[in-house]
Design an enzyme around this catalytic site. Structure first.
Site, PDB file in Angstrom:
ATOM      1  N   CYS A 152      -2.211  -0.848  -7.344  1.00  0.00           N
ATOM      2  CA  CYS A 152      -1.121  -0.037  -6.765  1.00  0.00           C
ATOM      3  C   CYS A 152      -1.545   1.405  -6.509  1.00  0.00           C
ATOM      4  O   CYS A 152      -1.027   2.046  -5.599  1.00  0.00           O
ATOM      5  CB  CYS A 152       0.090  -0.059  -7.696  1.00  0.00           C
ATOM      6  SG  CYS A 152       0.652  -1.725  -8.024  1.00  0.00           S
ATOM      7  N   HIS A 180       4.750   5.101  -4.842  1.00  0.00           N
ATOM      8  CA  HIS A 180       4.367   3.697  -4.662  1.00  0.00           C
ATOM      9  C   HIS A 180       5.625   2.857  -4.832  1.00  0.00           C
ATOM     10  O   HIS A 180       6.390   3.048  -5.785  1.00  0.00           O
ATOM     11  CB  HIS A 180       3.314   3.313  -5.702  1.00  0.00           C
ATOM     12  CG  HIS A 180       3.210   1.836  -5.912  1.00  0.00           C
ATOM     13  ND1 HIS A 180       2.995   0.972  -4.866  1.00  0.00           N
ATOM     14  CD2 HIS A 180       3.324   1.069  -7.024  1.00  0.00           C
ATOM     15  CE1 HIS A 180       2.980  -0.266  -5.341  1.00  0.00           C
ATOM     16  NE2 HIS A 180       3.178  -0.247  -6.634  1.00  0.00           N
ATOM     17  N   ASN A 224       7.000  -4.928  -2.582  1.00  0.00           N
ATOM     18  CA  ASN A 224       5.899  -4.126  -3.128  1.00  0.00           C
ATOM     19  C   ASN A 224       4.611  -4.600  -2.440  1.00  0.00           C
ATOM     20  O   ASN A 224       4.200  -5.740  -2.618  1.00  0.00           O
ATOM     21  CB  ASN A 224       5.844  -4.357  -4.641  1.00  0.00           C
ATOM     22  CG  ASN A 224       4.722  -3.599  -5.328  1.00  0.00           C
ATOM     23  OD1 ASN A 224       3.738  -3.230  -4.715  1.00  0.00           O
ATOM     24  ND2 ASN A 224       4.876  -3.388  -6.629  1.00  0.00           N
TER      25      ASN A 224
END
Ligand code: ACO
Length: 356
Positions: free
Chosen positions: A116, A283, A313
């Site tokens: 991430c 993020h 995501n």
């Protein structure tokens, strides 16, 4: 020393929209559960066997090049962040170079495996290369084809519902404008809890080396007739051990601590305060995490970009996609202070402050 700037950005998401209701047809889940816990309403999945992490990265890269006013041939170096590469090896950096048709120049390519926070790590690396004068055009890409590696049975629902496919890219160039550019980047990691959010198999770790019957062995090579099973065994296949696993609540608790911490660290380094931030691009891990961070920093809704509702995501792609969307929407203007921040598997986390 010169500063570096983001000279052009682009993103690409596949056409195919997958809603929470679509997922609830193949596993025991519901739109209500997913929206309440994560904020996600839908995500995109790439066309299988046609689109890959590399091809999506290339689509985003072409747009970034065009907006930076350069041709892909001008790229001096590629930094590619992904956790879902086309191949175990070689990495997506060289595949992207080939996809863009720029192999003749033989520019270097580097893959980043920081999940991430991959894009922020990649951006920081590009920043160092450009600031020191080594390169003039560094292509930074974050891309993921998650949909190829998820467990679509109920067993995998806690992870699968969260992730989507997509790519974002940026061209990093030097700038003579002392008022503009990347002010600072902060990178951190703590491997203590590496397995709390991980994709462990296939891998070269010893623990799961086994023959067809699932029996482990001590030698550096498998018994006769079992070669080819060093990295992945039938038992792993049967047990579904080749999917990502996540201890969600553990990740949540650390994420809400580390996001604000690393943002404050960057602000302090630059002599700025949270109230100076014009746009925070977190993020897109989970809407609840972003909302928590927003509250901690005391930012109003118009100063935080969230798109997890529409894209899920997308790991290494999430920061550049969100940054590009916010910029395209006219929410980031020259002189604005943009803050990027990410936390994820590793654990790794980081932030970047950019004067646009
Ligand atoms: N649909 C329906 N029920 C589900 C689903 C699903 N998709 N997934 C899990 N459940 C069930 C569980 O089986 C469990 O059932 P039980 O109570 O009968 O045992 C129940 O829901 C609660 O499960 P938890 O895992 O405790 O759910 P939680 O409230 O923690 O929410 C979530 C899970 C959303 C993952 C949450 O922990 C979270 O947001 N964690 C942060 C991690 C994160 O954001 N990861 C993103 C990727 S990592 C990153 O980008 C940083």
């Amino acid at each position: 020393m010169k500063r570096s700037k983001i000279a052009g950005i682009g993103y690409y998401v596949p056409e195919n929209v997958v809603t929470n209701d679509d997922l609830s047809k193949v596993m025991e889940t519901s739109d209500e559960w997913i929206q309440e816990r994560t904020g996600i309403q839908q995500r995109r999945y790439g066309r299988k066997h046609e689109e890959t992490t590399t091809t999506m990265g290339a689509q985003a890269a072409r747009i970034a090049c065009e907006r930076a006013g350069i041709s892909p041939e001008d790229i001096d170096f590629i930094v590619f962040a992904t956790l879902s590469p086309d191949y175990y090896f070689p990495g997506c950096g060289v595949l992207l170079q080939r996809e863009l048709g720029i192999t003749k120049r033989e520019a270097g390519a580097l893959d980043i495996r920081n999940q991430c926070s991959g894009f922020i790590y990649a951006l920081s690396i590009a920043d160092q290369f450009v600031k020191t004068g080594m390169y003039k055009n560094v292509l930074v890409v974050g891309a993921e084809m998650h949909s190829m590696g998820l467990d679509f049975s109920t067993r995998g629902r806690n992870v699968t519902v969260i992730f989507g496919d997509g790519a974002g890219a940026a061209i990093i160039q030097p700038t003579d404008d002392s008022e503009q550019g990347i002010l600072t980047t902060k990178l951190h990691s703590d491997g203590t809890y590496a397995e709390k959010l991980a994709f462990i198999n296939p891998g070269a770790h010893g623990g799961y080396h086994a023959n067809k019957a699932g029996e482990t062995y001590d030698f550096g090579f498998p018994p006769k007739d079992t070669y080819g099973e060093i990295f992945i065994t039938q038992k792993m296949m049967d047990d579904g051990q080749y999917y990502p696993n996540m201890e969600g609540q553990f990740v949540f608790k650390l994420a809400v601590q580390k996001f604000p911490e690393v943002i404050h660290e960057a602000l302090k380094d630059a002599g700025l305060q949270a109230s100076d931030i014009s746009m925070l691009i977190p993020h897109q891990a989970n809407l609840r995490i972003s909302q928590f961070v927003q509250k901690q920093l005391g930012l109003s809704d118009d100063k935080v970009w969230n798109n997890i509702q529409r894209f899920g995501n997308t790991t290494a792609a999430s920061v550049p996609i969100a940054l590009c969307e916010a910029w395209e929407a006219g929410k980031i203007k020259k002189g604005d202070l943009v803050c990027l921040a990410a936390f994820g598997s590793g654990f790794t986390w980081g932030s970047a402050l950019i004067r646009w």
